[in-house]
Scaffold this motif. Structure first.
Motif, PDB file in Angstrom:
ATOM      1  N   MET A   1       0.722  -1.159  -0.044  1.00 36.27           N
ATOM      2  CA  MET A   1      -0.014  -0.175  -0.073  1.00 36.27           C
ATOM      3  C   MET A   1       0.854   1.231   0.087  1.00 36.27           C
ATOM      4  SD  MET A   1      -2.840   1.210   2.856  1.00 36.27           S
ATOM      5  CE  MET A   1      -3.648  -0.323   2.520  1.00 36.27           C
ATOM      6  N   THR A   2       0.630   2.173  -0.915  1.00 34.01           N
ATOM      7  CA  THR A   2       1.634   3.325  -0.680  1.00 34.01           C
ATOM      8  C   THR A   2       0.954   4.437   0.228  1.00 34.01           C
ATOM      9  OG1 THR A   2       0.025   4.587  -2.469  1.00 34.01           O
ATOM     10  CG2 THR A   2       1.399   3.034  -3.431  1.00 34.01           C
ATOM     11  N   ASP A   3       1.796   5.388   0.172  1.00 31.49           N
ATOM     12  CA  ASP A   3       1.328   6.478   1.303  1.00 31.49           C
ATOM     13  C   ASP A   3       0.178   7.168   0.970  1.00 31.49           C
ATOM     14  OD1 ASP A   3       3.692   5.960   2.965  1.00 31.49           O
ATOM     15  OD2 ASP A   3       4.961   7.606   1.858  1.00 31.49           O
ATOM     16  N   ALA A   4      -0.002   7.362  -0.538  1.00 31.66           N
ATOM     17  CA  ALA A   4      -1.227   8.090  -0.702  1.00 31.66           C
ATOM     18  C   ALA A   4      -2.527   7.071  -0.236  1.00 31.66           C
ATOM     19  CB  ALA A   4      -1.304   8.297  -2.345  1.00 31.66           C
ATOM     20  N   ASP A   5      -2.454   5.871  -0.453  1.00 27.63           N
ATOM     21  CA  ASP A   5      -3.539   5.098  -0.236  1.00 27.63           C
ATOM     22  C   ASP A   5      -3.786   4.955   1.127  1.00 27.63           C
ATOM     23  OD1 ASP A   5      -3.920   4.130  -2.794  1.00 27.63           O
ATOM     24  OD2 ASP A   5      -2.590   2.480  -2.622  1.00 27.63           O
ATOM     25  N   ARG A   6      -2.724   5.075   2.019  1.00 26.63           N
ATOM     26  CA  ARG A   6      -2.750   4.848   3.410  1.00 26.63           C
ATOM     27  C   ARG A   6      -3.431   6.337   4.200  1.00 26.63           C
ATOM     28  NH1 ARG A   6       2.739   3.587   3.646  1.00 26.63           N
ATOM     29  NH2 ARG A   6       2.779   1.281   3.533  1.00 26.63           N
ATOM     30  N   LEU A   7      -2.950   7.377   3.385  1.00 26.40           N
ATOM     31  CA  LEU A   7      -3.623   8.499   3.720  1.00 26.40           C
ATOM     32  C   LEU A   7      -5.040   8.820   3.276  1.00 26.40           C
ATOM     33  CD1 LEU A   7      -3.062  11.598   4.859  1.00 26.40           C
ATOM     34  CD2 LEU A   7      -2.646  12.437   2.373  1.00 26.40           C
ATOM     35  N   ALA A   8      -5.488   8.255   2.329  1.00 26.44           N
ATOM     36  CA  ALA A   8      -6.925   8.301   1.747  1.00 26.44           C
ATOM     37  C   ALA A   8      -7.679   7.371   2.868  1.00 26.44           C
ATOM     38  CB  ALA A   8      -6.958   7.714   0.444  1.00 26.44           C
ATOM     39  N   GLN A   9      -7.214   6.211   3.041  1.00 24.19           N
ATOM     40  CA  GLN A   9      -7.703   5.231   4.139  1.00 24.19           C
ATOM     41  C   GLN A   9      -7.854   5.879   5.599  1.00 24.19           C
ATOM     42  OE1 GLN A   9      -5.551   1.792   5.138  1.00 24.19           O
ATOM     43  NE2 GLN A   9      -7.425   0.666   5.674  1.00 24.19           N
ATOM     44  N   LYS A  10      -6.924   6.695   6.072  1.00 26.20           N
ATOM     45  CA  LYS A  10      -6.973   7.448   7.165  1.00 26.20           C
ATOM     46  C   LYS A  10      -8.105   8.518   7.162  1.00 26.20           C
ATOM     47  CE  LYS A  10      -2.349   6.876   8.777  1.00 26.20           C
ATOM     48  NZ  LYS A  10      -1.064   7.715   9.002  1.00 26.20           N
ATOM     49  N   ARG A  11      -8.252   9.237   5.979  1.00 23.51           N
ATOM     50  CA  ARG A  11      -9.288  10.220   5.719  1.00 23.51           C
ATOM     51  C   ARG A  11     -10.601   9.498   5.805  1.00 23.51           C
ATOM     52  NH1 ARG A  11      -6.366  14.271   1.474  1.00 23.51           N
ATOM     53  NH2 ARG A  11      -4.894  15.456   3.344  1.00 23.51           N
ATOM     54  N   TYR A  12     -10.675   8.491   5.090  1.00 21.66           N
ATOM     55  CA  TYR A  12     -12.100   7.990   5.294  1.00 21.66           C
ATOM     56  C   TYR A  12     -12.359   7.540   6.553  1.00 21.66           C
ATOM     57  CZ  TYR A  12     -15.404   4.313   4.332  1.00 21.66           C
ATOM     58  OH  TYR A  12     -16.706   3.432   4.307  1.00 21.66           O
ATOM     59  N   PHE A  13     -11.562   6.878   7.158  1.00 23.17           N
ATOM     60  CA  PHE A  13     -12.028   6.306   8.494  1.00 23.17           C
ATOM     61  C   PHE A  13     -12.259   7.671   9.337  1.00 23.17           C
ATOM     62  CE2 PHE A  13      -9.493   2.240   7.915  1.00 23.17           C
ATOM     63  CZ  PHE A  13     -10.670   1.607   7.642  1.00 23.17           C
ATOM     64  N   MET A  14     -11.522   8.693   9.230  1.00 26.68           N
ATOM     65  CA  MET A  14     -12.002   9.881   9.963  1.00 26.68           C
ATOM     66  C   MET A  14     -13.525  10.485   9.596  1.00 26.68           C
ATOM     67  SD  MET A  14      -8.371  12.164  10.163  1.00 26.68           S
ATOM     68  CE  MET A  14      -9.269  13.306  10.977  1.00 26.68           C
ATOM     69  N   ILE A  15     -13.773  10.333   8.332  1.00 21.11           N
ATOM     70  CA  ILE A  15     -15.015  10.744   7.955  1.00 21.11           C
ATOM     71  C   ILE A  15     -16.148   9.791   8.575  1.00 21.11           C
ATOM     72  CG2 ILE A  15     -16.791  11.132   5.899  1.00 21.11           C
ATOM     73  CD1 ILE A  15     -14.229  12.272   4.461  1.00 21.11           C
ATOM     74  N   ARG A  61     -19.189  16.428   4.701  1.00 18.31           N
ATOM     75  CA  ARG A  61     -19.167  17.056   3.306  1.00 18.31           C
ATOM     76  C   ARG A  61     -18.080  18.181   3.241  1.00 18.31           C
ATOM     77  NH1 ARG A  61     -24.968  17.823   0.876  1.00 18.31           N
ATOM     78  NH2 ARG A  61     -26.031  15.670   1.267  1.00 18.31           N
ATOM     79  N   ALA A  62     -17.678  18.902   4.358  1.00 15.76           N
ATOM     80  CA  ALA A  62     -16.600  19.902   4.342  1.00 15.76           C
ATOM     81  C   ALA A  62     -15.529  19.230   4.463  1.00 15.76           C
ATOM     82  CB  ALA A  62     -16.839  20.903   5.664  1.00 15.76           C
ATOM     83  N   MET A  63     -15.214  18.106   5.185  1.00 12.87           N
ATOM     84  CA  MET A  63     -13.962  17.160   5.179  1.00 12.87           C
ATOM     85  C   MET A  63     -13.635  16.896   3.782  1.00 12.87           C
ATOM     86  SD  MET A  63     -14.494  15.247   8.729  1.00 12.87           S
ATOM     87  CE  MET A  63     -12.710  14.505   8.910  1.00 12.87           C
ATOM     88  N   ALA A  64     -14.678  15.965   3.170  1.00 12.79           N
ATOM     89  CA  ALA A  64     -14.247  15.594   1.741  1.00 12.79           C
ATOM     90  C   ALA A  64     -13.919  16.861   0.758  1.00 12.79           C
ATOM     91  CB  ALA A  64     -15.736  14.872   1.175  1.00 12.79           C
ATOM     92  N   ARG A  65     -14.679  17.914   0.883  1.00 19.99           N
ATOM     93  CA  ARG A  65     -14.435  18.945  -0.044  1.00 19.99           C
ATOM     94  C   ARG A  65     -12.921  19.523   0.321  1.00 19.99           C
ATOM     95  NH1 ARG A  65     -18.171  22.346   1.364  1.00 19.99           N
ATOM     96  NH2 ARG A  65     -19.811  21.230   0.096  1.00 19.99           N
ATOM     97  N   ARG A  66     -12.584  19.416   1.329  1.00 22.88           N
ATOM     98  CA  ARG A  66     -11.114  19.902   1.656  1.00 22.88           C
ATOM     99  C   ARG A  66     -10.019  19.140   1.090  1.00 22.88           C
ATOM    100  NH1 ARG A  66      -8.813  21.483   7.719  1.00 22.88           N
ATOM    101  NH2 ARG A  66      -6.837  22.209   6.810  1.00 22.88           N
ATOM    102  N   TRP A  67     -10.485  17.828   1.431  1.00 22.31           N
ATOM    103  CA  TRP A  67      -9.435  16.808   1.021  1.00 22.31           C
ATOM    104  C   TRP A  67      -9.443  16.121  -0.456  1.00 22.31           C
ATOM    105  CZ3 TRP A  67     -10.775  13.955   5.975  1.00 22.31           C
ATOM    106  CH2 TRP A  67      -9.887  14.543   7.381  1.00 22.31           C
ATOM    107  N   ARG A  68     -10.405  16.684  -1.342  1.00 24.50           N
ATOM    108  CA  ARG A  68     -10.540  16.263  -2.516  1.00 24.50           C
ATOM    109  C   ARG A  68      -9.468  16.416  -3.216  1.00 24.50           C
ATOM    110  NH1 ARG A  68     -15.322  19.513  -4.948  1.00 24.50           N
ATOM    111  NH2 ARG A  68     -16.441  17.779  -3.678  1.00 24.50           N
ATOM    112  N   THR A  69      -9.040  15.381  -4.175  1.00 27.29           N
ATOM    113  CA  THR A  69      -8.007  15.541  -5.206  1.00 27.29           C
ATOM    114  C   THR A  69      -8.188  16.542  -6.289  1.00 27.29           C
ATOM    115  OG1 THR A  69      -7.645  12.994  -4.774  1.00 27.29           O
ATOM    116  CG2 THR A  69      -6.493  14.072  -6.702  1.00 27.29           C
ATOM    117  N   PRO A  70      -7.227  17.669  -6.251  1.00 34.03           N
ATOM    118  CA  PRO A  70      -7.244  18.465  -7.287  1.00 34.03           C
ATOM    119  C   PRO A  70      -7.275  17.700  -8.932  1.00 34.03           C
ATOM    120  CG  PRO A  70      -5.155  18.590  -6.141  1.00 34.03           C
ATOM    121  CD  PRO A  70      -5.787  17.271  -5.773  1.00 34.03           C
ATOM    122  N   ARG A  71      -7.908  18.609  -9.464  1.00 31.22           N
ATOM    123  CA  ARG A  71      -8.071  18.183 -10.806  1.00 31.22           C
ATOM    124  C   ARG A  71      -6.841  18.592 -11.614  1.00 31.22           C
ATOM    125  NH1 ARG A  71     -14.473  18.919 -12.192  1.00 31.22           N
ATOM    126  NH2 ARG A  71     -15.123  17.773 -10.452  1.00 31.22           N
TER     127      ARG A  71
END
Length: 72
Positions: A1-15, A61-71
């Motif tokens: 698992m990459t660092d980006a995947d771990r960060l996404a997983q932590k953010r998901y669990f926080m939400i 929703r605010a957390m997800a918006r803040r952590w959204r991957t930039p286009r």
């Protein structure tokens, strides 16, 4: 698992944790309002319930918006 995947997983669990906390607050508000013998207790329970529902609707929703991957 990459660092980006771990960060996404932590953010998901926080939400998910925020949603669980808000749900627990709503249940607490219902319990306070339901078991109260006075109108002050019922108002307090209703206020806890409404604030928990607002928290449940806005914060994840605010957390997800803040952590959204930039286009690109």
């Amino acid at each position: 698992m990459t660092d980006a995947d771990r960060l996404a997983q932590k953010r998901y669990f926080m939400i998910v944790g925020v949603n669980m906390l808000a749900t627990a607050g709503a249940v607490l508000g219902l319990l306070v309002a339901g078991r109260s013998n006075s109108w002050e207790g019922s108002v307090l329970g209703g206020a806890i319930l409404l604030s928990s529902l607002y928290f449940m609707a806005v914060v994840p929703r605010a957390m997800a918006r803040r952590w959204r991957t930039p286009r690109p």
